[in-house]
Write an enzyme that holds these catalytic residues in place. Structure first.
Site, PDB file in Angstrom:
ATOM      1  N   ASP A 152     -18.170  -3.633   3.559  1.00 22.48           N
ATOM      2  CA  ASP A 152     -17.302  -3.581   5.762  1.00 22.48           C
ATOM      3  C   ASP A 152     -16.867  -5.328   6.148  1.00 22.48           C
ATOM      4  OD1 ASP A 152     -15.131  -2.771   7.291  1.00 22.48           O
ATOM      5  OD2 ASP A 152     -17.068  -2.338   8.683  1.00 22.48           O
ATOM      6  N   THR A 194     -22.241  -2.425   6.088  1.00 22.96           N
ATOM      7  CA  THR A 194     -21.591  -2.672   7.469  1.00 22.96           C
ATOM      8  C   THR A 194     -22.033  -3.174   8.533  1.00 22.96           C
ATOM      9  OG1 THR A 194     -22.831  -0.268   7.625  1.00 22.96           O
ATOM     10  CG2 THR A 194     -21.069   0.023   6.821  1.00 22.96           C
ATOM     11  N   GLU A 207     -15.164 -14.325   7.793  1.00 23.16           N
ATOM     12  CA  GLU A 207     -13.724 -13.334   8.655  1.00 23.16           C
ATOM     13  C   GLU A 207     -12.975 -14.077   9.521  1.00 23.16           C
ATOM     14  OE1 GLU A 207     -16.954  -9.560   8.469  1.00 23.16           O
ATOM     15  OE2 GLU A 207     -16.714 -10.510  10.141  1.00 23.16           O
ATOM     16  N   HIS A 240     -14.109  -5.224   8.548  1.00 23.85           N
ATOM     17  CA  HIS A 240     -14.642  -4.574   8.959  1.00 23.85           C
ATOM     18  C   HIS A 240     -14.676  -4.486  10.695  1.00 23.85           C
ATOM     19  CE1 HIS A 240     -18.191  -7.764  11.721  1.00 23.85           C
ATOM     20  NE2 HIS A 240     -17.483  -6.274  11.929  1.00 23.85           N
ATOM     21  N   ILE A 241     -14.387  -3.018   9.911  1.00 24.13           N
ATOM     22  CA  ILE A 241     -13.909  -1.273  10.623  1.00 24.13           C
ATOM     23  C   ILE A 241     -14.366  -0.611  11.195  1.00 24.13           C
ATOM     24  CG2 ILE A 241     -10.632  -2.531  11.237  1.00 24.13           C
ATOM     25  CD1 ILE A 241     -12.852   0.193   8.488  1.00 24.13           C
ATOM     26  N   ALA A 242     -15.973  -0.745  10.230  1.00 26.15           N
ATOM     27  CA  ALA A 242     -16.409   0.328   9.881  1.00 26.15           C
ATOM     28  C   ALA A 242     -16.929   0.619  12.024  1.00 26.15           C
ATOM     29  CB  ALA A 242     -18.023   0.170   9.581  1.00 26.15           C
ATOM     30  N   TRP A 243     -17.211   0.345  13.014  1.00 27.40           N
ATOM     31  CA  TRP A 243     -17.693   0.371  14.255  1.00 27.40           C
ATOM     32  C   TRP A 243     -16.188   0.141  15.367  1.00 27.40           C
ATOM     33  CZ3 TRP A 243     -14.956  -2.391  18.556  1.00 27.40           C
ATOM     34  CH2 TRP A 243     -14.240  -3.517  18.405  1.00 27.40           C
ATOM     35  N   ARG A 249     -24.015  -7.216   8.503  1.00 27.82           N
ATOM     36  CA  ARG A 249     -22.969  -8.936   8.487  1.00 27.82           C
ATOM     37  C   ARG A 249     -23.284  -9.371   7.139  1.00 27.82           C
ATOM     38  NH1 ARG A 249     -21.973  -7.786  12.787  1.00 27.82           N
ATOM     39  NH2 ARG A 249     -21.867  -8.341  14.609  1.00 27.82           N
TER      40      ARG A 249
END
Length: 317
Positions: free
Chosen positions: A258, A232, A263, A284-287, A234
């Site tokens: 993720d 999660t 990207e 890239h949505i974990a954050w 980079r």
């Protein structure tokens, strides 16, 4: 002060930006901004808010009114910090907003991986329980997280949040020392030992020259063939070609990603098109829980307030 938000589309449309707007005379927002559009959109701006839009030395030199760059993320490799210093432009970032969001994502994915929740729900939807001769229908087996060894690489706010939940599941947590170091700090474990002993490896370190391709073919070959890799952090931390080969050859059991090196990724990205059952990829949505996004916006406002008051809050310059 006049500000421009270059890539507001990186945030949910439901967020409240009023706390930032209250600190400014004008806020102009753009969904996305290309490198060639920055100067024309920001020529009168005193503040630029950017998540991923690059601001190099050439661009900064053409923005004489610019006084502050607010990076709406923790990573800051998209901004030339040295050039900003030379031009007397302040630069700030944000951190500490996404620990619970990332930790929840990691365990949501791990629980699905080990518990096989969707598989068992689908068995019931397909009528397999109703036609079972026994009171239960087992389907695929599932495993407990308790007793599993979790290796955490990168022990900042995010790594610590993941470790706290792991301990609640009665997992053993190994906190990795930095690779290629001969000194192991108290409470840490040598990187090589973590790689070889962990049932699950979760990456939370920044992307630097030292961490790029950290998880390469050599590391993957030393992991357990039952191991799960979670990234999660980079995309560039992982050699994507090596990972694809390791998953195909069952050198490791599963990967949860993720993030990817590029990207958004190209449509023909090899990992996206692999159709592997032991690979799961999200965008890239974990954050990005709603709560974490709002905390980030509030932190941006705090950075602007501090700058206006002559304070150095979260400054990188």
């Amino acid at each position: 002060m006049r500000a421009v938000f270059l890539d507001k589309q990186t945030f949910s449309s439901t967020l409240d930006f009023s706390i930032i707007e209250q600190q400014l005379t004008k806020l102009s927002c753009y969904a996305t901004t290309s490198a060639t559009e920055v100067i024309s959109r920001c020529h009168d701006a005193e503040i630029i808010i950017t998540n991923k839009v690059p601001l190099n030395a050439e661009i900064l030199a053409d923005l004489p009114k610019l006084r502050l760059i607010c990076i709406s993320a923790t990573g800051y490799n998209n901004v030339d910090i040295n050039a900003a210093k030379r031009l007397n432009i302040a630069v700030s970032n944000v951190s500490g907003y996404a620990g619970q969001s990332v930790a929840q994502y990691v365990f949501a994915q791990l629980l699905e991986c080990y518990q096989q929740t969707n598989h068992h729900n689908n068995n019931t939807r397909q009528g397999l329980w109703s036609t079972s001769d026994a009171f239960c229908y087992h389907g695929n087996g599932f495993s407990e997280l308790a007793g599993k060894t979790l290796g955490i690489i990168g022990y900042g706010n995010l790594g610590k949040a993941v470790a706290a939940i792991a301990q609640a599941f009665n997992m053993q947590v190994l906190i990795s020392e930095r690779p290629k170091t001969t000194t192991v700090r108290a409470g840490r474990v040598a990187f090589a030992q973590v790689i070889e002993q962990a049932d699950i490896i979760s990456l939370h370190c920044p992307q630097t020259a030292e961490t790029e391709n950290l998880i390469d073919a050599s590391v993957l070959s030393r992991m357990k063939n039952t191991a799960v890799l979670v990234n999660t952090a980079r995309g560039a931390l992982v050699d994507e070609v090596a990972l694809l080969n390791a998953l195909k050859n069952k050198e490791i059991a599963y990967a949860i990603l993720d993030v990817l090196r590029q990207e958004p990724p190209p449509v023909a990205h090899p990992l996206l098109n692999s159709k592997l059952a032991n690979l799961k990829i999200t965008a890239h949505i974990a954050w990005a829980s709603i709560e974490a996004q709002q905390r980030l916006i509030n932190l941006l406002a705090n950075n602007i307030i501090a700058f206006k008051q002559g304070q150095r809050l979260n400054r990188l310059d």
